[in-house]
Design an enzyme around this catalytic site. Structure first.
Site, PDB file in Angstrom:
ATOM      1  N   CYS B 161       0.793  -1.227   0.000  1.00  0.00           N
ATOM      2  CA  CYS B 161       0.000   0.000   0.000  1.00  0.00           C
ATOM      3  C   CYS B 161       0.824   1.276   0.000  1.00  0.00           C
ATOM      4  O   CYS B 161       0.275   2.369  -0.094  1.00  0.00           O
ATOM      5  CB  CYS B 161      -0.943  -0.002   1.192  1.00  0.00           C
ATOM      6  SG  CYS B 161      -1.766  -1.592   1.370  1.00  0.00           S
ATOM      7  N   HIS B 300      -3.291   8.063   5.749  1.00  0.00           N
ATOM      8  CA  HIS B 300      -3.431   6.764   5.087  1.00  0.00           C
ATOM      9  C   HIS B 300      -4.892   6.325   5.235  1.00  0.00           C
ATOM     10  O   HIS B 300      -5.507   5.887   4.262  1.00  0.00           O
ATOM     11  CB  HIS B 300      -2.484   5.751   5.703  1.00  0.00           C
ATOM     12  CG  HIS B 300      -2.436   4.446   4.981  1.00  0.00           C
ATOM     13  ND1 HIS B 300      -2.137   4.352   3.644  1.00  0.00           N
ATOM     14  CD2 HIS B 300      -2.662   3.176   5.408  1.00  0.00           C
ATOM     15  CE1 HIS B 300      -2.172   3.079   3.274  1.00  0.00           C
ATOM     16  NE2 HIS B 300      -2.502   2.342   4.325  1.00  0.00           N
ATOM     17  N   GLU B 311      -2.773   4.980  13.402  1.00  0.00           N
ATOM     18  CA  GLU B 311      -2.340   6.222  12.746  1.00  0.00           C
ATOM     19  C   GLU B 311      -2.634   7.423  13.641  1.00  0.00           C
ATOM     20  O   GLU B 311      -1.828   8.355  13.718  1.00  0.00           O
ATOM     21  CB  GLU B 311      -3.031   6.372  11.384  1.00  0.00           C
ATOM     22  CG  GLU B 311      -2.449   7.509  10.548  1.00  0.00           C
ATOM     23  CD  GLU B 311      -2.955   7.529   9.111  1.00  0.00           C
ATOM     24  OE1 GLU B 311      -3.878   6.761   8.755  1.00  0.00           O
ATOM     25  OE2 GLU B 311      -2.414   8.332   8.332  1.00  0.00           O
ATOM     26  N   LYS B 332      -9.571   8.186   1.200  1.00  0.00           N
ATOM     27  CA  LYS B 332      -9.957   6.823   0.779  1.00  0.00           C
ATOM     28  C   LYS B 332     -11.461   6.609   0.955  1.00  0.00           C
ATOM     29  O   LYS B 332     -12.035   5.738   0.305  1.00  0.00           O
ATOM     30  CB  LYS B 332      -9.173   5.759   1.554  1.00  0.00           C
ATOM     31  CG  LYS B 332      -7.709   5.646   1.100  1.00  0.00           C
ATOM     32  CD  LYS B 332      -6.979   4.499   1.802  1.00  0.00           C
ATOM     33  CE  LYS B 332      -5.582   4.254   1.244  1.00  0.00           C
ATOM     34  NZ  LYS B 332      -4.585   5.243   1.695  1.00  0.00           N
ATOM     35  N   HIS B 337      -9.277   2.228  -1.657  1.00  0.00           N
ATOM     36  CA  HIS B 337      -7.849   1.972  -1.429  1.00  0.00           C
ATOM     37  C   HIS B 337      -7.248   1.469  -2.735  1.00  0.00           C
ATOM     38  O   HIS B 337      -7.512   0.334  -3.147  1.00  0.00           O
ATOM     39  CB  HIS B 337      -7.686   0.926  -0.331  1.00  0.00           C
ATOM     40  CG  HIS B 337      -6.298   0.833   0.208  1.00  0.00           C
ATOM     41  ND1 HIS B 337      -5.183   1.322  -0.453  1.00  0.00           N
ATOM     42  CD2 HIS B 337      -5.831   0.308   1.376  1.00  0.00           C
ATOM     43  CE1 HIS B 337      -4.108   1.099   0.279  1.00  0.00           C
ATOM     44  NE2 HIS B 337      -4.462   0.483   1.390  1.00  0.00           N
ATOM     45  N   PHE B 397       1.144  -3.189   4.493  1.00  0.00           N
ATOM     46  CA  PHE B 397       1.459  -4.574   4.855  1.00  0.00           C
ATOM     47  C   PHE B 397       2.896  -4.814   4.451  1.00  0.00           C
ATOM     48  O   PHE B 397       3.353  -4.347   3.406  1.00  0.00           O
ATOM     49  CB  PHE B 397       0.576  -5.562   4.081  1.00  0.00           C
ATOM     50  CG  PHE B 397      -0.855  -5.596   4.520  1.00  0.00           C
ATOM     51  CD1 PHE B 397      -1.812  -6.175   3.694  1.00  0.00           C
ATOM     52  CD2 PHE B 397      -1.261  -5.095   5.748  1.00  0.00           C
ATOM     53  CE1 PHE B 397      -3.145  -6.242   4.093  1.00  0.00           C
ATOM     54  CE2 PHE B 397      -2.581  -5.150   6.151  1.00  0.00           C
ATOM     55  CZ  PHE B 397      -3.531  -5.728   5.309  1.00  0.00           C
TER      56      PHE B 397
END
Lengths: 95, 410
Positions: B161, B300, B311, B332, B337, B397
């Site tokens: 990501c 994010h 976050e 997002k 995403h 990830f």
């Protein structure tokens, strides 16, 4: 439709080649068909003509040679006569 | 280190196909998320996605289109638009000093899925000759280089990501140091194959369909957030030295002023407060800034329980008592995403937000979460709140974190 006409149609529709460039003596290289293009063309010919092109390497330089090669495979399949160079093999099968 | 400007933008996204369209949609909070209607959608627990209205045949002749997975089609079209936007006629010598930096998490998933369907679904050996060339992760970058005759490095970054945040940052480093003179950088992702949708679903990280309005299913920082929604698309920016851009009268969308890159080295999927905070700090250090200098953040903000809590904590760790005075936008919510392309689309939105001095809204935030108690610009865009300096966060990830520091051109 003859073999040459069917192949010409494929080349015009799928490869956007100019019909009058597709003479029998036209070189595949000049038509922009390199080895990758040949692999794809063979794959599509197999689907279009219900053929299985053998894995053995055969050098085909011109459109005419491609047409002749296909016609030989069709003749072999239709007459069920087998000859070493046109035998359709699935993996591991002996002649 | 040279100052580096963004002089061109190209987007192919669920919010639209031009920077103006994309910005207006994000500002108005118009969601590109919808119920998914593809073959096999009935097998998905939550058939949702943010997809792009895109017909490859409008952009490519059949002989080329056959070689391009959707991920490459997006990238090539976005690159065409970015270069057209930048209007930077490159000489042959300049093309040798121009690089392509492209992020993708999953590469040519549709081509691969199609091939596996043939092999395993139909039990047929008729794999298409082009499958490898379509599926390989580096195809998008390769095609961009071919189309524009770019002979500098054509690199592909695959850090899940954060891939395109990394790509833009890496391009920035090479330009800032003088190793290259021009770059096109960003990301592309086309992950909406049934195979990859089912694989994502299997991780229990995707949002459930909102009962009232599927378009609102992604709810970053909300108490009732249920996960992320996959999106597809591409976003690319043209980067060049500030002085060169000024001299040729180029459009200046803004400036990349810093890039933080760290690795969690913790868990393969679970985010880390320390890891994210370190990435934010790394970006600030790279830009020569302190936390005080940051006016706004594009988070994010995936809409998962884990990311949004972590976050929030990371932002608090870095910004201290100032944290709740920095507007934080999680876009997002409306574009989904985009995985490997997320960092780039969000960088584009951040630059446009700075250009217009608007803090973009975090949509669908109706139920605040006590654990996420910062200012997320809930539901309505805020004029005058973007300021001069914005951070764009991408956490991933695998643990590679990328944070870009951006400054308004004005």
């Amino acid at each position: 439709m003859t073999t040459v006409d069917r192949i010409r149609t494929m080349l015009v529709q799928d490869y956007k080649l100019a019909p009058d460039s597709l003479t029998l003596d036209a070189r595949l290289e000049d038509l922009g068909i390199d080895s990758l293009g040949m692999a794809e063309l063979v794959f599509n010919i197999e689907d279009a003509f219900a053929l299985s092109v053998p894995d053995t390497a055969v050098t085909l330089t011109t459109l005419g040679e491609v047409v002749g090669f296909i016609d030989d495979l069709i003749a072999a399949r239709d007459s069920e006569v087998t000859a070493p160079e046109v035998l359709s093999l699935s993996a591991g099968q002996a002649p | 280190m040279r100052r580096i400007a963004v002089t061109g933008i190209g987007v192919v996204s669920p919010l639209g196909l031009s920077p103006q369209e994309v910005f207006e949609a994000a500002r108005a909070g118009r969601s590109g998320i919808h119920r998914l209607d593809i073959p096999g959608a009935h097998r998905l627990a939550a058939p949702l996605a943010a997809s792009v209205h895109f017909d490859g045949s409008e952009h490519f002749e059949p002989p080329q289109q056959r070689l391009l997975d959707r991920v490459s089609q997006f990238a090539v079209v976005a690159a065409r638009r970015a270069f057209a936007d930048a209007q930077c006629d490159l000489t042959d010598i300049e093309r040798e000093r121009t690089g392509v930096f492209l992020g993708t998490g999953m590469g040519g998933t549709l081509s691969m899925d199609d091939g596996y369907q043939t092999l395993y679904g139909q039990q047929s050996d008729r794999i298409k000759p082009m499958m490898i060339l379509q599926g390989m992760h580096n195809a998008p970058a390769g095609w961009i280089a071919i189309e524009h005759q770019l002979r500098g490095p054509a690199l592909t970054y695959s850090t899940a990501c954060s891939s395109s945040g990394v790509a833009i940052g890496e391009a920035w480093l090479r330009l800032a140091s003088g190793a290259l003179d021009v770059a096109i950088a960003g990301g592309s992702e086309a992950p909406l194959s049934l195979g990859s949708l089912k694989a994502w679903e299997a991780m229990h990280t995707l949002a459930s369909v909102d009962a009232t309005d599927p378009a609102t299913s992604c709810k970053p920082f909300s108490k009732n957030r249920s996960g992320m929604v996959l999106g597809e698309g591409a976003a690319l920016v043209v980067l060049e030295p500030w002085e060169r851009a000024l001299a040729r009268g180029a459009t200046l969308y803004g400036e990349i002023i810093g890039y933080g890159l760290t690795t969690d080295a913790g868990h393969i999927a679970r985010p880390s407060v320390q890891g994210q905070a370190a990435a934010i700090r790394s970006a600030l250090a790279s830009a020569g800034l302190s936390a005080q200098d940051v006016d706004s953040i594009n988070a994010h903000g995936t809409g998962t329980q884990a990311n949004d809590s972590v976050e929030t904590s990371a932002i608090k760790l870095v910004f201290g008592t100032r944290a709740n005075r920095v507007p934080i936008s999680a876009t997002k919510a409306v574009h989904g995403h985009l995985l490997g392309a997320a960092g780039a689309l969000e960088c584009v939105l951040s630059l446009l937000a700075l250009q217009h001095n608007v803090a973009l809204p975090t949509m669908h935030l109706q139920e605040p979460d006590p654990q996420c108690d910062l200012d997320y610009v809930a539901n309505v865009a805020r004029l005058g709140a973007a300021g001069q300096t914005m951070l764009s966060h991408s956490f991933a990830f695998g643990g590679t974190n990328a944070v870009l520091a951006l400054r308004a051109a004005g």
